[in-house]
Motif scaffolding. Structure first.
Motif, PDB file in Angstrom:
ATOM      1  N   TYR A  98      -6.081 -11.025  -6.964  1.00 47.58           N
ATOM      2  CA  TYR A  98      -6.595 -10.926  -8.337  1.00 47.58           C
ATOM      3  C   TYR A  98      -6.695 -12.283  -9.039  1.00 47.58           C
ATOM      4  O   TYR A  98      -6.451 -12.376 -10.238  1.00 47.58           O
ATOM      5  CB  TYR A  98      -5.693 -10.002  -9.160  1.00 47.58           C
ATOM      6  CG  TYR A  98      -5.531  -8.638  -8.555  1.00 47.58           C
ATOM      7  CD1 TYR A  98      -6.587  -7.734  -8.548  1.00 47.58           C
ATOM      8  CD2 TYR A  98      -4.329  -8.253  -7.977  1.00 47.58           C
ATOM      9  CE1 TYR A  98      -6.449  -6.482  -7.975  1.00 47.58           C
ATOM     10  CE2 TYR A  98      -4.175  -6.999  -7.411  1.00 47.58           C
ATOM     11  CZ  TYR A  98      -5.242  -6.115  -7.412  1.00 47.58           C
ATOM     12  OH  TYR A  98      -5.096  -4.876  -6.848  1.00 47.58           O
ATOM     13  N   ALA A  99      -7.066 -13.308  -8.309  1.00 41.57           N
ATOM     14  CA  ALA A  99      -7.087 -14.671  -8.864  1.00 41.57           C
ATOM     15  C   ALA A  99      -7.872 -14.749 -10.174  1.00 41.57           C
ATOM     16  O   ALA A  99      -7.397 -15.324 -11.160  1.00 41.57           O
ATOM     17  CB  ALA A  99      -7.658 -15.643  -7.843  1.00 41.57           C
ATOM     18  N   ARG A 100      -9.031 -14.172 -10.189  1.00 37.12           N
ATOM     19  CA  ARG A 100      -9.874 -14.263 -11.392  1.00 37.12           C
ATOM     20  C   ARG A 100      -9.254 -13.524 -12.581  1.00 37.12           C
ATOM     21  O   ARG A 100      -9.300 -14.014 -13.716  1.00 37.12           O
ATOM     22  CB  ARG A 100     -11.254 -13.704 -11.090  1.00 37.12           C
ATOM     23  CG  ARG A 100     -12.326 -14.610 -11.581  1.00 37.12           C
ATOM     24  CD  ARG A 100     -13.675 -14.203 -11.072  1.00 37.12           C
ATOM     25  NE  ARG A 100     -14.600 -14.021 -12.157  1.00 37.12           N
ATOM     26  CZ  ARG A 100     -15.073 -15.020 -12.888  1.00 37.12           C
ATOM     27  NH1 ARG A 100     -14.697 -16.244 -12.646  1.00 37.12           N
ATOM     28  NH2 ARG A 100     -15.911 -14.793 -13.863  1.00 37.12           N
ATOM     29  N   LEU A 101      -8.686 -12.376 -12.340  1.00 34.78           N
ATOM     30  CA  LEU A 101      -8.071 -11.607 -13.432  1.00 34.78           C
ATOM     31  C   LEU A 101      -6.811 -12.272 -13.977  1.00 34.78           C
ATOM     32  O   LEU A 101      -6.427 -12.028 -15.112  1.00 34.78           O
ATOM     33  CB  LEU A 101      -7.735 -10.195 -12.949  1.00 34.78           C
ATOM     34  CG  LEU A 101      -8.904  -9.281 -12.620  1.00 34.78           C
ATOM     35  CD1 LEU A 101      -8.406  -7.966 -12.049  1.00 34.78           C
ATOM     36  CD2 LEU A 101      -9.755  -9.032 -13.856  1.00 34.78           C
ATOM     37  N   LEU A 102      -6.198 -13.117 -13.160  1.00 33.35           N
ATOM     38  CA  LEU A 102      -4.947 -13.773 -13.553  1.00 33.35           C
ATOM     39  C   LEU A 102      -5.160 -15.126 -14.231  1.00 33.35           C
ATOM     40  O   LEU A 102      -4.196 -15.739 -14.684  1.00 33.35           O
ATOM     41  CB  LEU A 102      -4.054 -13.977 -12.329  1.00 33.35           C
ATOM     42  CG  LEU A 102      -3.476 -12.713 -11.715  1.00 33.35           C
ATOM     43  CD1 LEU A 102      -2.869 -13.023 -10.355  1.00 33.35           C
ATOM     44  CD2 LEU A 102      -2.450 -12.098 -12.640  1.00 33.35           C
ATOM     45  N   GLU A 103      -6.398 -15.578 -14.337  1.00 26.52           N
ATOM     46  CA  GLU A 103      -6.676 -16.926 -14.836  1.00 26.52           C
ATOM     47  C   GLU A 103      -5.985 -17.263 -16.154  1.00 26.52           C
ATOM     48  O   GLU A 103      -5.507 -18.364 -16.323  1.00 26.52           O
ATOM     49  CB  GLU A 103      -8.180 -17.157 -14.964  1.00 26.52           C
ATOM     50  CG  GLU A 103      -8.842 -17.402 -13.631  1.00 26.52           C
ATOM     51  CD  GLU A 103     -10.336 -17.617 -13.745  1.00 26.52           C
ATOM     52  OE1 GLU A 103     -10.894 -17.523 -14.858  1.00 26.52           O
ATOM     53  OE2 GLU A 103     -10.961 -17.887 -12.709  1.00 26.52           O
TER      54      GLU A 103
ATOM     55  N   PRO B 174       0.824  -1.213   0.000  1.00 29.73           N
ATOM     56  CA  PRO B 174       0.000   0.000   0.000  1.00 29.73           C
ATOM     57  C   PRO B 174       0.861   1.267   0.000  1.00 29.73           C
ATOM     58  O   PRO B 174       0.393   2.332  -0.374  1.00 29.73           O
ATOM     59  CB  PRO B 174      -0.806  -0.095   1.293  1.00 29.73           C
ATOM     60  CG  PRO B 174      -0.640  -1.471   1.797  1.00 29.73           C
ATOM     61  CD  PRO B 174       0.576  -2.056   1.156  1.00 29.73           C
ATOM     62  N   ASN B 175       2.120   1.138   0.408  1.00 31.01           N
ATOM     63  CA  ASN B 175       3.047   2.279   0.418  1.00 31.01           C
ATOM     64  C   ASN B 175       3.875   2.385  -0.857  1.00 31.01           C
ATOM     65  O   ASN B 175       4.829   3.154  -0.893  1.00 31.01           O
ATOM     66  CB  ASN B 175       3.996   2.155   1.614  1.00 31.01           C
ATOM     67  CG  ASN B 175       3.254   2.164   2.927  1.00 31.01           C
ATOM     68  OD1 ASN B 175       2.249   2.836   3.069  1.00 31.01           O
ATOM     69  ND2 ASN B 175       3.733   1.399   3.879  1.00 31.01           N
ATOM     70  N   ALA B 176       3.513   1.632  -1.866  1.00 32.50           N
ATOM     71  CA  ALA B 176       4.262   1.651  -3.131  1.00 32.50           C
ATOM     72  C   ALA B 176       4.123   3.001  -3.808  1.00 32.50           C
ATOM     73  O   ALA B 176       3.116   3.698  -3.647  1.00 32.50           O
ATOM     74  CB  ALA B 176       3.758   0.549  -4.057  1.00 32.50           C
ATOM     75  N   ARG B 177       5.148   3.340  -4.574  1.00 35.55           N
ATOM     76  CA  ARG B 177       5.115   4.561  -5.383  1.00 35.55           C
ATOM     77  C   ARG B 177       3.899   4.520  -6.303  1.00 35.55           C
ATOM     78  O   ARG B 177       3.185   5.494  -6.463  1.00 35.55           O
ATOM     79  CB  ARG B 177       6.413   4.627  -6.199  1.00 35.55           C
ATOM     80  CG  ARG B 177       6.828   5.969  -6.662  1.00 35.55           C
ATOM     81  CD  ARG B 177       8.237   5.943  -7.260  1.00 35.55           C
ATOM     82  NE  ARG B 177       8.436   4.873  -8.207  1.00 35.55           N
ATOM     83  CZ  ARG B 177       8.341   5.004  -9.527  1.00 35.55           C
ATOM     84  NH1 ARG B 177       8.063   6.160 -10.054  1.00 35.55           N
ATOM     85  NH2 ARG B 177       8.523   3.972 -10.317  1.00 35.55           N
ATOM     86  N   LYS B 178       3.644   3.369  -6.911  1.00 34.98           N
ATOM     87  CA  LYS B 178       2.442   3.104  -7.712  1.00 34.98           C
ATOM     88  C   LYS B 178       1.976   1.707  -7.319  1.00 34.98           C
ATOM     89  O   LYS B 178       2.685   0.734  -7.533  1.00 34.98           O
ATOM     90  CB  LYS B 178       2.801   3.172  -9.191  1.00 34.98           C
ATOM     91  CG  LYS B 178       1.755   3.029 -10.217  1.00 34.98           C
ATOM     92  CD  LYS B 178       0.798   2.501 -10.594  1.00 34.98           C
ATOM     93  CE  LYS B 178      -0.142   2.317 -11.631  1.00 34.98           C
ATOM     94  NZ  LYS B 178      -1.155   1.406 -11.219  1.00 34.98           N
ATOM     95  N   THR B 179       0.818   1.614  -6.691  1.00 34.58           N
ATOM     96  CA  THR B 179       0.297   0.330  -6.232  1.00 34.58           C
ATOM     97  C   THR B 179      -0.443  -0.367  -7.368  1.00 34.58           C
ATOM     98  O   THR B 179      -1.236   0.257  -8.070  1.00 34.58           O
ATOM     99  CB  THR B 179      -0.654   0.524  -5.031  1.00 34.58           C
ATOM    100  OG1 THR B 179       0.053   1.228  -4.012  1.00 34.58           O
ATOM    101  CG2 THR B 179      -1.151  -0.797  -4.488  1.00 34.58           C
ATOM    102  N   VAL B 180      -0.168  -1.657  -7.535  1.00 38.81           N
ATOM    103  CA  VAL B 180      -0.832  -2.429  -8.583  1.00 38.81           C
ATOM    104  C   VAL B 180      -2.330  -2.500  -8.309  1.00 38.81           C
ATOM    105  O   VAL B 180      -2.761  -2.593  -7.162  1.00 38.81           O
ATOM    106  CB  VAL B 180      -0.214  -3.851  -8.712  1.00 38.81           C
ATOM    107  CG1 VAL B 180      -0.463  -4.690  -7.476  1.00 38.81           C
ATOM    108  CG2 VAL B 180      -0.697  -4.547  -9.962  1.00 38.81           C
ATOM    109  N   GLY B 181      -3.106  -2.431  -9.366  1.00 37.70           N
ATOM    110  CA  GLY B 181      -4.557  -2.497  -9.252  1.00 37.70           C
ATOM    111  C   GLY B 181      -5.152  -3.341 -10.357  1.00 37.70           C
ATOM    112  O   GLY B 181      -4.432  -3.796 -11.258  1.00 37.70           O
ATOM    113  N   PRO B 182      -6.445  -3.563 -10.327  1.00 38.72           N
ATOM    114  CA  PRO B 182      -7.099  -4.399 -11.337  1.00 38.72           C
ATOM    115  C   PRO B 182      -6.869  -3.912 -12.766  1.00 38.72           C
ATOM    116  O   PRO B 182      -6.707  -4.718 -13.678  1.00 38.72           O
ATOM    117  CB  PRO B 182      -8.578  -4.339 -10.979  1.00 38.72           C
ATOM    118  CG  PRO B 182      -8.682  -3.678  -9.670  1.00 38.72           C
ATOM    119  CD  PRO B 182      -7.376  -3.044  -9.343  1.00 38.72           C
ATOM    120  N   ALA B 183      -6.846  -2.603 -12.960  1.00 38.41           N
ATOM    121  CA  ALA B 183      -6.632  -2.070 -14.315  1.00 38.41           C
ATOM    122  C   ALA B 183      -5.255  -2.462 -14.855  1.00 38.41           C
ATOM    123  O   ALA B 183      -5.115  -2.733 -16.055  1.00 38.41           O
ATOM    124  CB  ALA B 183      -6.791  -0.551 -14.319  1.00 38.41           C
TER     125      ALA B 183
END
Length: 96
Positions: free
Chosen positions: A69-74, A37-46
């Motif tokens: 993100y299990a479903r998005l990574l299928e 959560p403290n990342a410069r840019k946090t990974v998100g679904p998009a």
């Protein structure tokens, strides 16, 4: 164009280095992000949806992505590079 996403913890050293290196290569769109959560840019679904191939630096990043993100990574190739978060940005050993 193939979309590559590089992930580390805080998007501070390894993944931005990979982004810079791969951005120079023709035929690729490149992004980087972090799992923290403290990342410069946090990974998100998009980011996951955008990527054709995802590279994580460590197994813990792979586990976090699969948990969130299990479903998005299928049907996404997800590769662990086994690169510890010990390197500084553009460190010569990291680049090699």
């Amino acid at each position: 164009m193939k979309n590559l996403l590089f992930i580390c913890s805080r998007n501070k050293w390894p993944s931005p280095t990979a982004e810079v290196i791969w951005r120079r290569r023709p035929g690729f769109n490149v992004r980087s992000a972090g799992t923290s959560p403290n990342a410069r840019k946090t990974v998100g679904p998009a980011d996951i949806q955008w990527a054709d191939v995802i590279f994580v630096m460590e197994r813990k990043h792979q586990q976090r992505l699969k948990a969130d993100y299990a479903r998005l990574l299928e049907h996404k190739p997800l590769h662990c590079l086994d690169i510890p978060d010990d390197f500084r940005y553009m460190d010569l050993e990291l680049v090699a």
